[in-house]
Design a protein around this motif. Structure first.
Motif, PDB file in Angstrom:
ATOM      1  N   ASP A 284      -8.570  -3.467  15.136  1.00  0.00           N
ATOM      2  CA  ASP A 284      -8.502  -2.626  16.259  1.00  0.00           C
ATOM      3  C   ASP A 284      -7.842  -1.078  14.983  1.00  0.00           C
ATOM      4  N   ILE A 285      -7.628  -0.097  15.439  1.00  0.00           N
ATOM      5  CA  ILE A 285      -7.369   1.088  14.804  1.00  0.00           C
ATOM      6  C   ILE A 285      -6.965   1.570  16.053  1.00  0.00           C
ATOM      7  N   ASN A 286      -5.543   2.360  15.751  1.00  0.00           N
ATOM      8  CA  ASN A 286      -5.104   2.537  16.633  1.00  0.00           C
ATOM      9  C   ASN A 286      -4.626   4.526  16.132  1.00  0.00           C
ATOM     10  N   PRO A 287      -3.768   4.895  18.100  1.00  0.00           N
ATOM     11  CA  PRO A 287      -3.612   6.094  17.175  1.00  0.00           C
ATOM     12  C   PRO A 287      -1.896   6.633  16.724  1.00  0.00           C
ATOM     13  N   TRP A 288      -1.649   7.398  15.900  1.00  0.00           N
ATOM     14  CA  TRP A 288      -0.719   7.465  15.145  1.00  0.00           C
ATOM     15  C   TRP A 288       1.031   8.681  16.105  1.00  0.00           C
ATOM     16  N   ALA A 289       1.435   7.404  16.846  1.00  0.00           N
ATOM     17  CA  ALA A 289       1.658   8.547  18.090  1.00  0.00           C
ATOM     18  C   ALA A 289       2.414   7.436  18.514  1.00  0.00           C
ATOM     19  N   ALA A 290       3.852   7.873  19.966  1.00  0.00           N
ATOM     20  CA  ALA A 290       4.829   7.159  20.325  1.00  0.00           C
ATOM     21  C   ALA A 290       3.875   5.761  21.261  1.00  0.00           C
ATOM     22  N   ARG A 291       3.413   6.505  21.321  1.00  0.00           N
ATOM     23  CA  ARG A 291       2.087   5.237  23.162  1.00  0.00           C
ATOM     24  C   ARG A 291       1.449   3.833  21.913  1.00  0.00           C
ATOM     25  N   THR A 292       1.591   4.026  20.730  1.00  0.00           N
ATOM     26  CA  THR A 292       1.110   2.574  19.561  1.00  0.00           C
ATOM     27  C   THR A 292       2.473   1.791  19.402  1.00  0.00           C
ATOM     28  N   ASP A 293       2.647   0.629  19.498  1.00  0.00           N
ATOM     29  CA  ASP A 293       3.929  -0.174  19.686  1.00  0.00           C
ATOM     30  C   ASP A 293       4.203   0.423  18.438  1.00  0.00           C
ATOM     31  N   PRO A 294       5.281   0.278  17.523  1.00  0.00           N
ATOM     32  CA  PRO A 294       5.967  -0.244  16.060  1.00  0.00           C
ATOM     33  C   PRO A 294       6.048  -1.302  16.276  1.00  0.00           C
ATOM     34  N   LEU A 295       6.430  -2.319  16.911  1.00  0.00           N
ATOM     35  CA  LEU A 295       6.894  -3.531  16.666  1.00  0.00           C
ATOM     36  C   LEU A 295       8.457  -4.114  15.787  1.00  0.00           C
ATOM     37  N   LEU A 296       8.078  -4.384  14.967  1.00  0.00           N
ATOM     38  CA  LEU A 296       9.393  -5.257  14.107  1.00  0.00           C
ATOM     39  C   LEU A 296       9.801  -3.494  13.153  1.00  0.00           C
ATOM     40  N   TRP A 297       9.043  -2.111  13.066  1.00  0.00           N
ATOM     41  CA  TRP A 297       9.443  -1.324  12.355  1.00  0.00           C
ATOM     42  C   TRP A 297       9.984  -0.384  13.920  1.00  0.00           C
ATOM     43  N   SER A 298      10.585   0.086  13.081  1.00  0.00           N
ATOM     44  CA  SER A 298      10.881   1.857  15.046  1.00  0.00           C
ATOM     45  C   SER A 298      10.602   3.544  14.094  1.00  0.00           C
ATOM     46  N   TRP A 299       9.808   4.401  14.703  1.00  0.00           N
ATOM     47  CA  TRP A 299       8.523   5.263  15.055  1.00  0.00           C
ATOM     48  C   TRP A 299       9.490   6.470  14.235  1.00  0.00           C
ATOM     49  N   LEU A 300      11.606   6.522  14.357  1.00  0.00           N
ATOM     50  CA  LEU A 300      11.557   6.968  13.478  1.00  0.00           C
ATOM     51  C   LEU A 300      11.864   6.867  11.743  1.00  0.00           C
ATOM     52  N   GLU A 301      12.226   5.287  11.673  1.00  0.00           N
ATOM     53  CA  GLU A 301      11.913   4.820   9.976  1.00  0.00           C
ATOM     54  C   GLU A 301      10.415   5.494   9.618  1.00  0.00           C
ATOM     55  N   LEU A 302       9.313   4.871   9.939  1.00  0.00           N
ATOM     56  CA  LEU A 302       8.884   5.243   9.593  1.00  0.00           C
ATOM     57  C   LEU A 302       7.651   6.711   9.300  1.00  0.00           C
ATOM     58  N   LEU A 303       8.162   7.422  10.672  1.00  0.00           N
ATOM     59  CA  LEU A 303       8.722   9.842  10.420  1.00  0.00           C
ATOM     60  C   LEU A 303       9.209   9.241   9.321  1.00  0.00           C
ATOM     61  N   THR A 304       9.847   9.072   8.667  1.00  0.00           N
ATOM     62  CA  THR A 304      11.231   9.689   8.341  1.00  0.00           C
ATOM     63  C   THR A 304      11.385   9.265   6.318  1.00  0.00           C
ATOM     64  N   MET A 305      10.526   8.523   5.917  1.00  0.00           N
ATOM     65  CA  MET A 305      10.055   7.904   5.017  1.00  0.00           C
ATOM     66  C   MET A 305      10.088   8.726   4.112  1.00  0.00           C
ATOM     67  N   ALA A 306      11.037   8.574   2.744  1.00  0.00           N
ATOM     68  CA  ALA A 306      10.526   9.495   1.779  1.00  0.00           C
ATOM     69  C   ALA A 306       8.759   9.541   1.108  1.00  0.00           C
ATOM     70  N   ASP A 307       8.106   9.995   0.354  1.00  0.00           N
ATOM     71  CA  ASP A 307       6.761  10.045   0.246  1.00  0.00           C
ATOM     72  C   ASP A 307       7.251   9.185  -1.119  1.00  0.00           C
ATOM     73  N   LEU A 308       6.378   8.752  -1.473  1.00  0.00           N
ATOM     74  CA  LEU A 308       6.091   8.147  -3.503  1.00  0.00           C
ATOM     75  C   LEU A 308       5.724   9.938  -4.184  1.00  0.00           C
ATOM     76  N   PRO A 309       6.184   9.856  -5.061  1.00  0.00           N
ATOM     77  CA  PRO A 309       5.723  10.487  -6.726  1.00  0.00           C
ATOM     78  C   PRO A 309       4.606  10.220  -6.239  1.00  0.00           C
ATOM     79  N   GLU A 310       3.689  12.000  -6.506  1.00  0.00           N
ATOM     80  CA  GLU A 310       1.926  11.762  -7.047  1.00  0.00           C
ATOM     81  C   GLU A 310       1.201  10.327  -7.691  1.00  0.00           C
ATOM     82  N   ASP A 311       1.793   9.880  -8.893  1.00  0.00           N
ATOM     83  CA  ASP A 311       1.657   8.848  -9.950  1.00  0.00           C
ATOM     84  C   ASP A 311       1.517   8.313  -9.192  1.00  0.00           C
ATOM     85  N   GLU A 312       2.383   7.347  -8.352  1.00  0.00           N
ATOM     86  CA  GLU A 312       2.552   6.144  -7.423  1.00  0.00           C
ATOM     87  C   GLU A 312       1.763   6.244  -6.804  1.00  0.00           C
TER      88      GLU A 312
END
Length: 429
Positions: A284-312
């Motif tokens: 399945d493919i689900n929306p990037w939205a609060a209605r989708t259960d993040p299960l063992l993650w939290s949405w705050l973690e996923l939304l505020t996670m630091a981006d990797l450098p462009e080369d990586e």
């Protein structure tokens, strides 16, 4: 649901730590994004990656049937090649009694859809799991004889769909919390301004191993996290993490990263054989939205996670940029080598060099699993989707149709007016 790993492993917050935002920092959710996550939109592009599936377009009359109160099912045939009539003591045959009071057939308004559903069930081996554009009726399995979403008849499907809050959300509130899309990104809907609803019937996967189902989170076209879907602890899963990381990473990079129209989305997969080179099924493919259960993650973690450098971030198969070459983490592809995968990875990073530079591996997402002793391990104390279940008398009233619902409401009102009233006191009960 906050991730157990984050709760147990994170350091205590300092006094200077940034307070949590009042609301989750989701990017604007558009109707086009919701429709891109509908099975009818993505399935034609990823047909070869999914289990055998059939889509049936639904008419307005069928949607009205699903939204109507009560549960009225089409009559099921009971073939009898030699019907017999028996006379009772009054001299009247059974065929003369109450023939005019047979319930109406709701499928008379959509006979083509009813026939197509029966045909698809036969084509898919007689056992299917239903869903609408986004949601499966997993919250309604309590009403099914099998206590699962597996169906063997059209009526099994109708019973699940009409009893599901998840399906009702698809029908009535699919675009909740959406903002208007730019003119160039207007979603494709029907000429009448309605969502093109489809019934999705998927062949039941025999001997499905629920421990090998995972939910994957993609932000800015980068796989940032993976979670176990079945919230039970399995002793064998931790040793499979290195192989699972590579399988899931490769699947995303090769099949979804550049082909799905949105940068942010969530996808579910099934890995039947977690070995090097094993197959990954897209479920399945689900929306990037609060209605989708993040299960063992939290949405705050996923939304505020630091981006990797462009080369990586742009790293892919083979050369990753700046002379960096991707390495395989496993030897031989057998389960016996899985326990040494992490050691192999450490040695590869320390020893391998290209052009005088130390080799690095691509960013592999963290896979969160339920550990022994985590609160999720004891989730069996609360039945899954228990908040969506109904009392038996409510279900019985719905099964009886409009008259049953009317009688039930009358009993409720009478109970409110007369504190000592009990429906058991009524004649015939």
């Amino acid at each position: 649901m906050p991730a157990a790993d984050a709760d147990l492993q994170s350091d205590p917050p300092s006094s200077s730590s940034t307070p949590e935002p009042a609301s989750l920092p989701f990017p604007p959710i558009t109707k086009s994004h919701i429709l891109n996550c509908s099975v009818h939109s993505w399935y034609p592009h990823y047909r070869k990656l999914t289990p055998k599936t059939r889509l049936t377009p639904l008419s307005a009359s069928f949607i009205s049937y699903l939204c109507a109160d009560g549960i009225l099912l089409p009559p099921e045939p009971f073939p009898d090649p030699k019907p017999q009539q028996f006379e009772n003591n009054t001299g009247f045959s059974d065929s003369d009694s109450d023939s005019s009071e047979e319930p109406s057939d709701p499928s008379a308004s959509w006979p083509e859809i009813h026939a197509e559903i029966q045909k698809v069930i036969r084509e898919l081996g007689g056992r299917v799991s239903p869903k609408l554009n986004w949601s499966a009726p997993k919250d309604a399995t309590w009403i099914a004889a099998t206590n699962s979403t597996e169906c063997t008849s059209a009526n099994d499907i109708y019973l699940l769909l009409k009893s599901s809050d998840f399906v009702s959300h698809d029908l009535e509130a699919a675009f909740d919390e959406c903002v208007s899309s730019p003119t160039s990104e207007q979603p494709t809907i029907t000429s009448g301004g309605e969502i093109p609803f489809h019934l999705v019937l998927r062949k039941t996967i025999p001997a499905l191993i629920t421990s090998m189902e995972f939910r994957c989170f993609v932000r800015n076209r980068r796989l940032v996290g993976v979670s176990q879907r079945e919230l039970n602890h399995y002793d064998f899963l931790p040793e499979l993490v290195p192989v699972l990381q590579e399988l899931i990473y490769d699947f995303f990079e090769e099949e979804l990263k550049e082909t799905f129209p949105d940068e942010n989305f969530v996808f579910d997969i099934y890995v039947p054989k977690p070995t090097v080179g094993g197959r990954v099924w897209l479920i399945d493919i689900n929306p990037w939205a609060a209605r989708t259960d993040p299960l063992l993650w939290s949405w705050l973690e996923l939304l505020t996670m630091a981006d990797l450098p462009e080369d990586e971030e742009d790293a892919g198969e083979g050369e990753l940029g700046n002379g960096v070459v991707r390495l395989s983490l496993s030897n031989g592809g057998t389960n016996g080598s899985l326990g040494h995968a992490q050691d192999d990875e450490a040695e590869a990073i320390e020893e391998a060099e290209v052009g005088g530079e130390e080799e690095t591996l691509p960013f592999l997402p963290e896979i969160r699993l339920v550990r022994s002793g985590d609160p999720e391990t004891y989730s069996f104390n609360t039945p899954l989707y228990s908040a969506h279940k109904l009392p038996k008398d409510v279900v019985d009233a719905g099964m009886a149709g409009e008259g049953g619902i009317r009688d039930f409401l009358e009993r409720v009102r009478r109970r409110e007016r007369e504190p000592g009233y009990s429906s058991d006191d009524e004649d015939g009960l």
